[in-house]
Design an enzyme around this catalytic site. Sequence first.
Site, PDB file in Angstrom:
ATOM      1  N   SER A   1       0.844  -1.199   0.000  1.00  0.00           N
ATOM      2  CA  SER A   1       0.000   0.000   0.000  1.00  0.00           C
ATOM      3  C   SER A   1       0.876   1.244   0.000  1.00  0.00           C
ATOM      4  O   SER A   1       2.088   1.173   0.210  1.00  0.00           O
ATOM      5  CB  SER A   1      -0.885   0.007   1.242  1.00  0.00           C
ATOM      6  OG  SER A   1      -0.073   0.219   2.387  1.00  0.00           O
ATOM      7  N   LYS A   2       0.205   2.372  -0.218  1.00  0.00           N
ATOM      8  CA  LYS A   2       0.893   3.649  -0.216  1.00  0.00           C
ATOM      9  C   LYS A   2       1.561   3.861   1.145  1.00  0.00           C
ATOM     10  O   LYS A   2       2.653   4.404   1.248  1.00  0.00           O
ATOM     11  CB  LYS A   2      -0.124   4.765  -0.484  1.00  0.00           C
ATOM     12  CG  LYS A   2       0.509   6.083  -0.843  1.00  0.00           C
ATOM     13  CD  LYS A   2      -0.521   7.091  -1.251  1.00  0.00           C
ATOM     14  CE  LYS A   2      -1.068   7.895  -0.088  1.00  0.00           C
ATOM     15  NZ  LYS A   2      -0.044   8.583   0.706  1.00  0.00           N
ATOM     16  N   ARG A   3       0.891   3.389   2.183  1.00  0.00           N
ATOM     17  CA  ARG A   3       1.439   3.546   3.532  1.00  0.00           C
ATOM     18  C   ARG A   3       2.775   2.810   3.690  1.00  0.00           C
ATOM     19  O   ARG A   3       3.668   3.263   4.378  1.00  0.00           O
ATOM     20  CB  ARG A   3       0.432   3.075   4.577  1.00  0.00           C
ATOM     21  CG  ARG A   3       0.184   4.154   5.611  1.00  0.00           C
ATOM     22  CD  ARG A   3      -0.860   3.768   6.643  1.00  0.00           C
ATOM     23  NE  ARG A   3      -2.111   3.331   6.039  1.00  0.00           N
ATOM     24  CZ  ARG A   3      -2.768   2.237   6.409  1.00  0.00           C
ATOM     25  NH1 ARG A   3      -2.288   1.464   7.360  1.00  0.00           N
ATOM     26  NH2 ARG A   3      -3.910   1.925   5.831  1.00  0.00           N
TER      27      ARG A   3
ATOM     28  N   GLU B   1      -2.481  16.609  -0.191  1.00  0.00           N
ATOM     29  CA  GLU B   1      -1.393  15.673   0.136  1.00  0.00           C
ATOM     30  C   GLU B   1      -0.628  15.282  -1.127  1.00  0.00           C
ATOM     31  O   GLU B   1      -1.217  14.941  -2.147  1.00  0.00           O
ATOM     32  CB  GLU B   1      -1.987  14.419   0.791  1.00  0.00           C
ATOM     33  CG  GLU B   1      -0.934  13.524   1.399  1.00  0.00           C
ATOM     34  CD  GLU B   1      -1.456  12.106   1.649  1.00  0.00           C
ATOM     35  OE1 GLU B   1      -0.623  11.235   1.910  1.00  0.00           O
ATOM     36  OE2 GLU B   1      -2.687  11.883   1.567  1.00  0.00           O
TER      37      GLU B   1
END
Length: 510
Positions: free
Chosen positions: A266-268, A289
Site C-alpha cells: 500500500s501507499k502507507r 497531500e
Amino acid sequence: MDDKRVRVRFAPSPTGGLHLGGVRTVLFNYLFAKHHGGDFILRIEDTDQTRFVPGAEEYIFNCLQWCGLQPDESAVHSGPYAPYRQSERKPLYKQYAEQLVKQGHAYYAFDTPEELDEMRVTFKTAENPSPQYNHALRQRMRNSLTLSEHEAQRLLDSNTPYVIRIKMPLDEEIRFTDMIRGEVTFNSSQADDKVLLKADGMPTYHLAVVVDDYLMKITHAFRGEEWLPSAPAHILLWKYLFGLENMPQWAHLPLILKPDGNGKLSKRDGDRLGFPVFAMDWTDPRSGEKTTGFKERGFLPEAFINMLAMLGWNDGTGQEIFTLDELLEKFNMDRVHKGGAKFDYEKAKWYNHEWIKKLPVANYQPLVKELFAEKGIEISDDVYLTKVLELVKERCTLLTDFVQQSSFFFQIPAEFDIAAVKPKWTEHKTQFFVELIRAYELMNLWQHDELEKEFKEIAAASQLKPGELMLPLRIMLVGAKFGPGVFEIAAAIGRDETIRRIKHLLALIQ
Ligand code: GLU
C-alpha cells in the site's frame, strides 16, 4: 486461441494516483494485446460519483504516456466503441438492469440507508458479524420480492428512490477457468445480492463492467486478484444477459505484496519504508497531500516497465533485462505466477541502474538537464554534458544521482573535504603540486593519458608515490572522495579550471 481479434481493456476508476499494481495490470494487458496483434482499450470507470477526483483521469493518461503504453482506443484516442467513459454511457445500462428484473434475476429494492443500517445491527450474530443483503435476508427487507406487485409499482410510480439488486440463486455452482488460476468454483449462496443500478440511475461497477466488456467486444479481461470474489456475480450477469458465449477469458492477477510481510503493498508501506508506490507524482486535490512517484524519484520508464514485468512473470530462462519489444515478443500468460510477488525497492533500483548503463545517454540527457536546472545549474553545452554523463553513468542508480555525481563538472565544488588530506599533508606535497601546475600550464595536449603521464613523472622525480597524491588531486577537483578517474575529470573540465582548483585547495590547506 481462436481467430477472434484480441481485445483487452484497462478499466481504472479515476480516484487517485496510479499504483504499481495498476500499472502492472496495464502492462500485462498491453503485452498480451500486442503479442497477439490485438487492441488495448482504456475505459474510464467513473460511475461512482461520490469517488470522483478531479485530475485523476488526466493523470492516468499521463502515466500511460510516460510508460510508453498507449491505448488504441480511449476517451482521448477515441475509437469505434465510444464513449469510453462510463459516466457518458449512463443511459445504456438501465435497460440491462430492467431486463434482468423482467427475467426474474434482479429486483427493485426500496430500503433506505437507515433501514440498511438497521439490518446490519438487527441481524448481527456471533456467527454472522456483518450481515449481508443476500438470499437469507432479502425476504425481510423492503423490495419487489417481499412487497405486493401493486405496492412495488406504486413506489416506482411515486418516484421513491430504489436500487436494482441481482438475485443471487441459492446453492448453485458457478465455475469458470481463470487464465492464471485454472478452474475456479464458487457457491452462489456465498455471494450477496449486489446492487447493479444505483438510486442515481448510474450502474455499479458490477453491471457496467459486464455490459461494457460485452459491447466493446472484450476477449480477455485482466484485473487484480481483489476482484475474484466479485467474479461469481459477473459470470451470472454474463449468463443472464448475453449467454456465456462471448464472455471474455478472465485472468485475476496476483497481488504485489509488501516487502516485509504479508498483504497487499500500500501507499502507507511506501511512506513507512521510504519508496514510491505511484507511477508519477500525485497531489490529492482535496487534501493537498503530495505523493512522490517513480518518475520523479529518478526512474527511467524502460526500467520501471521492466521491473514491473518481472513482478509476477518471467520467461523461464533467467533473463532479467528486457526491452518493451522483447517483452511483447515473449510475454505469455502461462508464465504469470499464481502467488503474489513481493516488491523489492533495492531490486527496482538495480533495474534502473542497469538501464542507465544500457541506454544511450541521449535518451535521458534532457531529463538530467532539467534536474540540473532545478538545482540552479544551467547547462548550455550539450556535447560537454554528454561527455560528462558518459563518465559518471556507471555510478548513478537514479537519474537524480547525476546531479550529485557530476555537478563539479559544471561548477567549482561548494565544499572541499580538507580533513581527508590535511593530516598527511607535507610541504613536499605542496612543492609537487606547484611543479604540477607549472607542467600543466605548458602541456600541449590536454588529454587524460598525457595528464596522467606528466603527473607520474613529476611524482617520480619528487620521490613521492603517485598513490599518495591522487587523493589530494581528487579532493581538489571534486571536493570529495568520489567520481570517475581524476585525469578524466581534469581532461573534461579543462586546463584553466584544473589549475584554478589545485591553487584553490593549496591556499585552503596552508
Ligand atoms: N474499475 C475497476 C478498478 O478500478 C476495474 C476492474 C476491472 O478491470 O474489471 O479496479
